[in-house]
Design an enzyme around this catalytic site. Structure first.
Site, PDB file in Angstrom:
ATOM      1  CG  ASP A  91       0.164   9.200   0.864  1.00 34.49           C
ATOM      2  OD1 ASP A  91       0.277   8.018   1.120  1.00 34.49           O
ATOM      3  OD2 ASP A  91      -0.434  10.103   0.974  1.00 34.49           O
ATOM      4  CG  HIS A 142      -1.970  -0.873   1.100  1.00 37.30           C
ATOM      5  ND1 HIS A 142      -3.198  -0.608   0.828  1.00 37.30           N
ATOM      6  CD2 HIS A 142      -2.071  -2.576   1.254  1.00 37.30           C
ATOM      7  CE1 HIS A 142      -3.987  -1.708   0.852  1.00 37.30           C
ATOM      8  NE2 HIS A 142      -3.307  -2.852   1.111  1.00 37.30           N
TER       9      HIS A 142
HETATM   10  P1  ADQ Z   1      -3.075   6.080   4.675  1.00 38.88           P
HETATM   11  O1  ADQ Z   1      -1.762   6.526   4.831  1.00 38.88           O
HETATM   12  O2  ADQ Z   1      -3.843   5.865   5.977  1.00 38.88           O
HETATM   13  O3  ADQ Z   1      -3.066   4.820   3.855  1.00 38.88           O
HETATM   14  P2  ADQ Z   1      -4.859   7.475   2.772  1.00 38.88           P
HETATM   15  O4  ADQ Z   1      -4.635   6.640   1.623  1.00 38.88           O
HETATM   16  O5  ADQ Z   1      -5.064   8.880   2.736  1.00 38.88           O
HETATM   17  O6  ADQ Z   1      -3.587   7.169   3.696  1.00 38.88           O
HETATM   18  O7  ADQ Z   1      -6.258   6.863   3.546  1.00 38.88           O
HETATM   19  C1  ADQ Z   1      -6.793   7.486   4.769  1.00 38.88           C
HETATM   20  C2  ADQ Z   1      -7.956   6.973   4.915  1.00 38.88           C
HETATM   21  O8  ADQ Z   1      -8.286   7.483   6.252  1.00 38.88           O
HETATM   22  C3  ADQ Z   1      -8.955   7.566   4.107  1.00 38.88           C
HETATM   23  O9  ADQ Z   1     -10.089   6.796   3.762  1.00 38.88           O
HETATM   24  C4  ADQ Z   1      -9.588   8.931   4.788  1.00 38.88           C
HETATM   25  O10 ADQ Z   1     -10.880   9.103   4.569  1.00 38.88           O
HETATM   26  C5  ADQ Z   1      -9.509   8.132   6.298  1.00 38.88           C
HETATM   27  N1  ADQ Z   1      -9.117   9.552   7.048  1.00 38.88           N
HETATM   28  C6  ADQ Z   1      -8.204  10.084   7.138  1.00 38.88           C
HETATM   29  N2  ADQ Z   1      -8.574  11.031   8.056  1.00 38.88           N
HETATM   30  C7  ADQ Z   1      -9.598  10.742   8.667  1.00 38.88           C
HETATM   31  C8  ADQ Z   1     -10.467  11.641   9.699  1.00 38.88           C
HETATM   32  N3  ADQ Z   1      -9.968  12.541  10.534  1.00 38.88           N
HETATM   33  N4  ADQ Z   1     -11.506  10.797   9.970  1.00 38.88           N
HETATM   34  C9  ADQ Z   1     -11.978   9.808   9.406  1.00 38.88           C
HETATM   35  N5  ADQ Z   1     -11.481   9.134   8.537  1.00 38.88           N
HETATM   36  C10 ADQ Z   1     -10.203   9.837   8.042  1.00 38.88           C
HETATM   37  C11 ADQ Z   1      -2.020   3.821   3.109  1.00 38.88           C
HETATM   38  C12 ADQ Z   1      -1.121   4.547   2.297  1.00 38.88           C
HETATM   39  C13 ADQ Z   1      -1.750   5.319   1.272  1.00 38.88           C
HETATM   40  C14 ADQ Z   1      -2.770   4.551   0.647  1.00 38.88           C
HETATM   41  C15 ADQ Z   1      -3.709   3.530   1.402  1.00 38.88           C
HETATM   42  C16 ADQ Z   1      -4.714   2.795   0.741  1.00 38.88           C
HETATM   43  O11 ADQ Z   1      -0.240   5.239   3.113  1.00 38.88           O
HETATM   44  O12 ADQ Z   1      -0.986   5.896   0.387  1.00 38.88           O
HETATM   45  O13 ADQ Z   1      -3.736   5.128  -0.383  1.00 38.88           O
HETATM   46  O14 ADQ Z   1      -2.931   2.848   2.550  1.00 38.88           O
HETATM   47  O15 ADQ Z   1      -3.791   1.622  -0.076  1.00 38.88           O
END
Ligand code: ADQ
Length: 495
Positions: free
Chosen positions: A366, A158
């Site tokens: 990311d 991921h």
């Molecule tokens: P993350 O680093 O956690 O994931 P991201 O892809 O942005 O980053 O996913 C975060 C998830 O958490 C999103 O669905 C978002 O809506 C949710 N989220 C964030 N802040 C929130 C809040 N305050 N309240 C509720 N929900 C919140 C890792 C990798 C990424 C990759 C994903 C999926 O680091 O690059 O995209 O896995 O593969």
């Protein structure tokens, strides 16, 4: 269709109350598991003394079994907080300066992977497809092979795969690279990540590349491709539309009092570029003084991994930085930055995305970044907001119609904020439409289907000489049933 076995560090356990809608990844994997029948194994999140690890905790929901294991306190320190989050995470995000390698933690990482393999082994059936997720579990397939497993095993990373000069700085890189060759299909977020991985293999002289996606190392051949992860686009868009009618939405609009909302949503993590973003926002306000009192940045940042020292330090630094900007620029009736440290429910988040004129998604690195995709899906097609996106997020490879920025260039990002807020509605609509088309085609169900299709069609695990490796065939019969349709009938909810 073969049964599916998913393994990930943490497992989203079904929420019996049905009040907590899950994120896209959990929904997609749950849908795939429900369609085939399956098992999801991972860490329970609990740690205990060395001699107190009990049997697996088993739960059943429909035709999906959940298997949770406790870990010892030492396991959690060495495997999770140690090697996974203090070596692999920073290195894969190009932060060699933050990587703290310790041999005993690395040993703990391999020991826990061996432990996961031993817990999974008795649960595996002959034709199961096994899908392992993320950087915590890189050596798991090698451990399973060592214990005699011959099933097809896939792996999806991921997070980014870094360039060879960065990856090779890690003392055990060669062992990790070799252990990845125990998989049948390796999935990366972008072509760039896949090519970095291929460069790591070739620089170390490990095996050879048969074609762009097929590699052979020793006696094992495997496929390595990019499978950019998506979101549940249509469901998320519908959620955002409904959220616009809620009380929370009305209260928020009222509190903005006509000011334009700019939004940032990230786990508190140094890879997300939050401090550079606040610097850029401050620079924008100082360079465009006419915008002062007309905009508000809402930065929603739940704390994460607080037990790792770098994260604890960052929590303090970001809070102080937001406080300093508010102190310097705020007035009695205007707070430039609203900074909150909590998680929101998905409907609330979807509504806030839709209300925002601009999203600042500016990670320094990311794997993908799902916030960028969720923001686009949540927009009102008549009057969509603008996505300002870092070039260093995997999402930038697909969402080329976003306003792309270099987050290290604070003044450049400040100018891009000004340009985005002034963008005419026709241009916003055009960009949004193009991005939405991409998000609808590459949604999370398509991601799941494509990966599992490739895994199901990969040649049966075998000892093959480089010359005799069969290419994967694409036959309609063996292809997985599309998940999007199956998801429509799925009512499961997750915490
Ligand atoms: P993350 O680093 O956690 O994931 P991201 O892809 O942005 O980053 O996913 C975060 C998830 O958490 C999103 O669905 C978002 O809506 C949710 N989220 C964030 N802040 C929130 C809040 N305050 N309240 C509720 N929900 C919140 C890792 C990798 C990424 C990759 C994903 C999926 O680091 O690059 O995209 O896995 O593969």
């Amino acid at each position: 269709m073969a049964r599916l076995v998913v393994v990930s560090n943490r497992v989203p356990i079904p929420d019996k109350s049905g009040t907590a809608p899950a994120g896209g990844l959990a929904v997609a994997l749950q849908t795939a598991l429900a369609a085939r029948g399956g098992l999801w194994l991972g860490w329970s999140g609990r740690s205990c003394a060395e001699d107190a690890v009990g049997p697996l905790q088993m739960l059943k929901e429909g035709n999906i079994d959940y298997a949770l294991t406790d870990l010892t306190e030492r396991d959690v320190e060495e495997y999770y907080q140690g090697f996974a989050n203090r070596v692999l995470w920073p290195i894969c995000h190009y932060r060699l300066d933050l990587a703290e390698y310790e041999r005993h933690e690395m040993a703990g990482y391999f020991r826990v992977n061996r432990f996961f393999a031993s817990r999974l082994l008795p649960l595996i059936e002959k034709d199961d497809l096994i899908w392992i997720h993320d950087y915590h579990l890189i050596p798991l397939a090698a451990e399973l092979r060592r214990q005699g497993v011959t099933n097809r095993i896939g792996f999806f990373l991921h997070i980014p795969w870094p360039a060879p000069d960065v990856f090779h700085a890690m003392p055990v890189h060669e062992t990790l690279l070799t252990s990845l060759t125990a998989y049948d299909v390796l999935g990366f977020q972008t072509e760039h990540d896949r090519e970095n991985f291929a460069d790591c293999l070739s620089r170390r002289g490990l095996g050879k590349r048969l074609d762009p996606a097929r590699f052979v190392v020793g006696e094992r051949a495997f496929t390595a491709r990019s499978y950019p992860i998506g979101i549940e686009t249509d469901d998320f868009a519908a959620l955002a539309k409904r959220a616009a009618e809620t009380t929370l939405h009305r209260r928020m609009l009222q509190s903005l009092d006509g000011k334009q909302l700019i939004i940032g949503v990230d786990r508190l993590d140094y890879s997300k570029g939050i401090t550079q973003r606040i610097d850029a926002f401050e620079s924008f306000l100082n360079r465009h003084t006419d915008s002062q009192r007309k905009v508000t940045l809402l930065q929603i940042t739940p704390k994460s991994r607080s037990e790792v020292p770098e994260y604890e330090a960052m929590q303090r630094a970001v809070a102080e930085q937001a406080g300093r900007v508010n102190g310097a620029l705020g007035t009695v009736d205007w707070v430039p930055i609203r900074y909150i440290n909590r998680s929101l429910r998905r409907p609330a988040l979807a509504g806030l995305y839709r209300m925002a004129k601009l999203a600042l998604v500016t990670p320094l690195r990311d794997g993908m970044n799902l916030v960028a995709k969720e923001f686009v899906a949540a927009q009102n097609e008549e009057d969509p907001g603008v996505l300002l996106l870092s070039r260093f997020a995997g999402a930038a490879q697909e969402l080329k119609e976003a306003v792309l920025v270099n987050p290290y260039d604070v003044e450049g990002t400040a100018d891009a904020i000004a340009g985005s807020l002034a963008m005419p509605v026709e241009q916003r609509r055009e960009r949004w439409k193009a991005m939405m088309k991409t998000l609808r085609t590459n949604d999370v169900f398509a991601w799941c289907d494509t990966f599992l299709g490739d895994l199901a069609e990969s040649p049966a695990p075998q000892k093959a000489s480089p010359a005799g490796i069969p290419k994967p065939a694409r036959s309609a019969e063996t292809r997985a049933q599309p998940l999007r349709a199956a998801a429509a009938t799925s009512h499961a909810r997750w915490s």
